[in-house]
Design a protein around this motif. Structure first.
Motif, PDB file in Angstrom:
ATOM      1  N   GLY A  99      -3.287   8.710   5.328  1.00 35.86           N
ATOM      2  CA  GLY A  99      -2.970   7.470   6.036  1.00 35.86           C
ATOM      3  C   GLY A  99      -2.465   7.727   7.446  1.00 35.86           C
ATOM      4  O   GLY A  99      -2.804   6.995   8.380  1.00 35.86           O
TER       5      GLY A  99
ATOM      6  N   ARG B 186       2.307   1.730  -3.500  1.00 38.13           N
ATOM      7  CA  ARG B 186       1.259   2.182  -4.422  1.00 38.13           C
ATOM      8  C   ARG B 186       0.896   3.641  -4.148  1.00 38.13           C
ATOM      9  O   ARG B 186       0.621   4.395  -5.080  1.00 38.13           O
ATOM     10  CB  ARG B 186       0.029   1.293  -4.312  1.00 38.13           C
ATOM     11  CG  ARG B 186       0.287  -0.142  -4.694  1.00 38.13           C
ATOM     12  CD  ARG B 186       0.521  -0.297  -6.142  1.00 38.13           C
ATOM     13  NE  ARG B 186      -0.766  -0.582  -6.746  1.00 38.13           N
ATOM     14  CZ  ARG B 186      -0.958  -0.686  -8.027  1.00 38.13           C
ATOM     15  NH1 ARG B 186       0.032  -0.539  -8.853  1.00 38.13           N
ATOM     16  NH2 ARG B 186      -2.136  -0.950  -8.500  1.00 38.13           N
ATOM     17  N   ALA B 187       0.874   4.037  -2.887  1.00 38.41           N
ATOM     18  CA  ALA B 187       0.585   5.438  -2.558  1.00 38.41           C
ATOM     19  C   ALA B 187       1.663   6.349  -3.138  1.00 38.41           C
ATOM     20  O   ALA B 187       1.357   7.422  -3.666  1.00 38.41           O
ATOM     21  CB  ALA B 187       0.488   5.618  -1.045  1.00 38.41           C
TER      22      ALA B 187
ATOM     23  N   ARG C 200      -6.651   6.264  -1.772  1.00 39.77           N
ATOM     24  CA  ARG C 200      -7.051   4.974  -1.188  1.00 39.77           C
ATOM     25  C   ARG C 200      -5.834   4.190  -0.711  1.00 39.77           C
ATOM     26  O   ARG C 200      -5.911   3.485   0.284  1.00 39.77           O
ATOM     27  CB  ARG C 200      -7.883   4.166  -2.163  1.00 39.77           C
ATOM     28  CG  ARG C 200      -7.144   3.601  -3.333  1.00 39.77           C
ATOM     29  CD  ARG C 200      -8.056   2.698  -4.180  1.00 39.77           C
ATOM     30  NE  ARG C 200      -7.401   2.323  -5.394  1.00 39.77           N
ATOM     31  CZ  ARG C 200      -7.625   2.852  -6.571  1.00 39.77           C
ATOM     32  NH1 ARG C 200      -8.523   3.804  -6.712  1.00 39.77           N
ATOM     33  NH2 ARG C 200      -6.965   2.445  -7.628  1.00 39.77           N
ATOM     34  N   TYR C 201      -4.685   4.323  -1.390  1.00 38.65           N
ATOM     35  CA  TYR C 201      -3.491   3.594  -0.958  1.00 38.65           C
ATOM     36  C   TYR C 201      -2.864   4.234   0.281  1.00 38.65           C
ATOM     37  O   TYR C 201      -2.324   3.532   1.132  1.00 38.65           O
ATOM     38  CB  TYR C 201      -2.483   3.480  -2.100  1.00 38.65           C
ATOM     39  CG  TYR C 201      -3.004   2.624  -3.221  1.00 38.65           C
ATOM     40  CD1 TYR C 201      -3.344   1.291  -3.010  1.00 38.65           C
ATOM     41  CD2 TYR C 201      -3.189   3.152  -4.488  1.00 38.65           C
ATOM     42  CE1 TYR C 201      -3.836   0.507  -4.040  1.00 38.65           C
ATOM     43  CE2 TYR C 201      -3.680   2.376  -5.528  1.00 38.65           C
ATOM     44  CZ  TYR C 201      -3.999   1.050  -5.287  1.00 38.65           C
ATOM     45  OH  TYR C 201      -4.486   0.278  -6.309  1.00 38.65           O
TER      46      TYR C 201
ATOM     47  N   LEU D 146      -4.418   2.404   7.574  1.00 37.93           N
ATOM     48  CA  LEU D 146      -5.274   1.361   8.138  1.00 37.93           C
ATOM     49  C   LEU D 146      -4.443   0.149   8.545  1.00 37.93           C
ATOM     50  O   LEU D 146      -4.616  -0.396   9.646  1.00 37.93           O
ATOM     51  CB  LEU D 146      -6.353   0.953   7.135  1.00 37.93           C
ATOM     52  CG  LEU D 146      -7.276  -0.180   7.578  1.00 37.93           C
ATOM     53  CD1 LEU D 146      -8.119   0.249   8.772  1.00 37.93           C
ATOM     54  CD2 LEU D 146      -8.167  -0.606   6.419  1.00 37.93           C
ATOM     55  N   PHE D 147      -3.512  -0.264   7.689  1.00 39.85           N
ATOM     56  CA  PHE D 147      -2.696  -1.434   8.001  1.00 39.85           C
ATOM     57  C   PHE D 147      -1.779  -1.178   9.193  1.00 39.85           C
ATOM     58  O   PHE D 147      -1.577  -2.063  10.024  1.00 39.85           O
ATOM     59  CB  PHE D 147      -1.889  -1.871   6.780  1.00 39.85           C
ATOM     60  CG  PHE D 147      -2.740  -2.364   5.641  1.00 39.85           C
ATOM     61  CD1 PHE D 147      -3.949  -2.997   5.873  1.00 39.85           C
ATOM     62  CD2 PHE D 147      -2.347  -2.176   4.333  1.00 39.85           C
ATOM     63  CE1 PHE D 147      -4.750  -3.444   4.827  1.00 39.85           C
ATOM     64  CE2 PHE D 147      -3.129  -2.628   3.270  1.00 39.85           C
ATOM     65  CZ  PHE D 147      -4.327  -3.265   3.531  1.00 39.85           C
TER      66      PHE D 147
ATOM     67  N   LEU E  60      -4.693   5.765   2.531  1.00 44.04           N
ATOM     68  CA  LEU E  60      -5.648   5.333   3.549  1.00 44.04           C
ATOM     69  C   LEU E  60      -5.363   3.890   3.968  1.00 44.04           C
ATOM     70  O   LEU E  60      -5.350   3.573   5.159  1.00 44.04           O
ATOM     71  CB  LEU E  60      -7.069   5.465   3.009  1.00 44.04           C
ATOM     72  CG  LEU E  60      -8.172   5.164   4.007  1.00 44.04           C
ATOM     73  CD1 LEU E  60      -9.244   6.215   3.909  1.00 44.04           C
ATOM     74  CD2 LEU E  60      -8.755   3.802   3.763  1.00 44.04           C
ATOM     75  N   LEU E  61      -5.128   3.008   2.995  1.00 39.84           N
ATOM     76  CA  LEU E  61      -4.818   1.610   3.311  1.00 39.84           C
ATOM     77  C   LEU E  61      -3.523   1.485   4.098  1.00 39.84           C
ATOM     78  O   LEU E  61      -3.431   0.673   5.026  1.00 39.84           O
ATOM     79  CB  LEU E  61      -4.746   0.775   2.031  1.00 39.84           C
ATOM     80  CG  LEU E  61      -6.074   0.422   1.391  1.00 39.84           C
ATOM     81  CD1 LEU E  61      -5.857  -0.235   0.027  1.00 39.84           C
ATOM     82  CD2 LEU E  61      -6.894  -0.483   2.298  1.00 39.84           C
ATOM     83  N   THR E  62      -2.519   2.274   3.758  1.00 41.39           N
ATOM     84  CA  THR E  62      -1.264   2.245   4.508  1.00 41.39           C
ATOM     85  C   THR E  62      -1.522   2.574   5.974  1.00 41.39           C
ATOM     86  O   THR E  62      -1.073   1.861   6.873  1.00 41.39           O
ATOM     87  CB  THR E  62      -0.239   3.232   3.910  1.00 41.39           C
ATOM     88  OG1 THR E  62      -0.001   2.900   2.536  1.00 41.39           O
ATOM     89  CG2 THR E  62       1.070   3.190   4.668  1.00 41.39           C
TER      90      THR E  62
ATOM     91  N   ALA F 201       0.829  -1.190   0.000  1.00 41.04           N
ATOM     92  CA  ALA F 201       0.000   0.000   0.000  1.00 41.04           C
ATOM     93  C   ALA F 201       0.877   1.259   0.000  1.00 41.04           C
ATOM     94  O   ALA F 201       0.560   2.236  -0.676  1.00 41.04           O
ATOM     95  CB  ALA F 201      -0.950  -0.007   1.192  1.00 41.04           C
TER      96      ALA F 201
ATOM     97  N   SER G  45      -1.520  11.788  -0.006  1.00 38.03           N
ATOM     98  CA  SER G  45      -2.056  10.441   0.187  1.00 38.03           C
ATOM     99  C   SER G  45      -1.573   9.855   1.513  1.00 38.03           C
ATOM    100  O   SER G  45      -2.354   9.296   2.296  1.00 38.03           O
ATOM    101  CB  SER G  45      -1.630   9.551  -0.984  1.00 38.03           C
ATOM    102  OG  SER G  45      -1.980   8.217  -0.758  1.00 38.03           O
TER     103      SER G  45
END
Length: 170
Positions: free
Chosen positions: A65, A4-5, A12-13, A19-20, A15-17, A1, A61
């Protein structure tokens, strides 16, 4: 993630980073702290390789995150800090006792089918940290076959930092 960010700048990447990182912190504070430190180091160094709009998009981005991770970790910190006040912190001697030693990276678990007999050692199971020869040789080969890109060097630096952090207090 994270990659990709940085590559796409897509929110979204980022955010996923975050979140993880938050989920890892919920799973294990110890590993969550390591992950956050290493991802912060990698992100900062890789952001230095970007320019212009790509840098701005990637930074925005990852900022999203960071907010997500801070919210998750902040919510978890409230009961954690209350409990810590009751039971206290680990002493330096406890931290030193449970920290890895360089020799632990040469000890495999006895049930490892490939290296168990050759590199098996005694001691506590959490001190059996042998990563295997194949992964190390492939990584080294990949770095030596041609001039490595900046991203590979950043991840090599992160691996060295992770090793150093695992040694704790000596």
């Amino acid at each position: 993630a994270l990659d990709r960010a940085l590559e796409t700048g897509a929110r979204r990447y980022g955010l996923l980073t975050g979140l993880f990182v938050g989920l890892q912190m919920l799973s294990s504070i110890y590993y969550g702290i390591f992950l956050a430190l290493l991802l912060g180091l990698v992100a900062a160094l890789l952001l230095l390789t970007l320019r212009g709009r790509t840098l701005a998009r990637a930074a925005a981005s990852l900022a999203i995150g960071a907010v997500v991770a801070a919210v998750i970790c902040g919510a978890y910190a409230i009961p954690y800090l209350a409990t810590r006040d009751k039971v206290g912190n680990r002493s330096e001697s406890e931290i030193a006792m449970f920290s890895a030693r360089p020799s632990n990276y040469l000890v495999a678990t006895p049930d490892n089918r490939l290296y168990g007999e050759m590199f098996a050692g005694r001691g506590a199971p959490e001190r059996r940290l042998f990563p295997g020869i194949a992964a190390a040789m492939l990584a080294l080969t990949g770095l030596l076959l041609r001039e490595p890109p900046a991203r590979s060097l950043v991840y090599l630096l992160a691996m060295v930092a992770a090793f150093e952090l695992s040694l704790g207090i000596r």
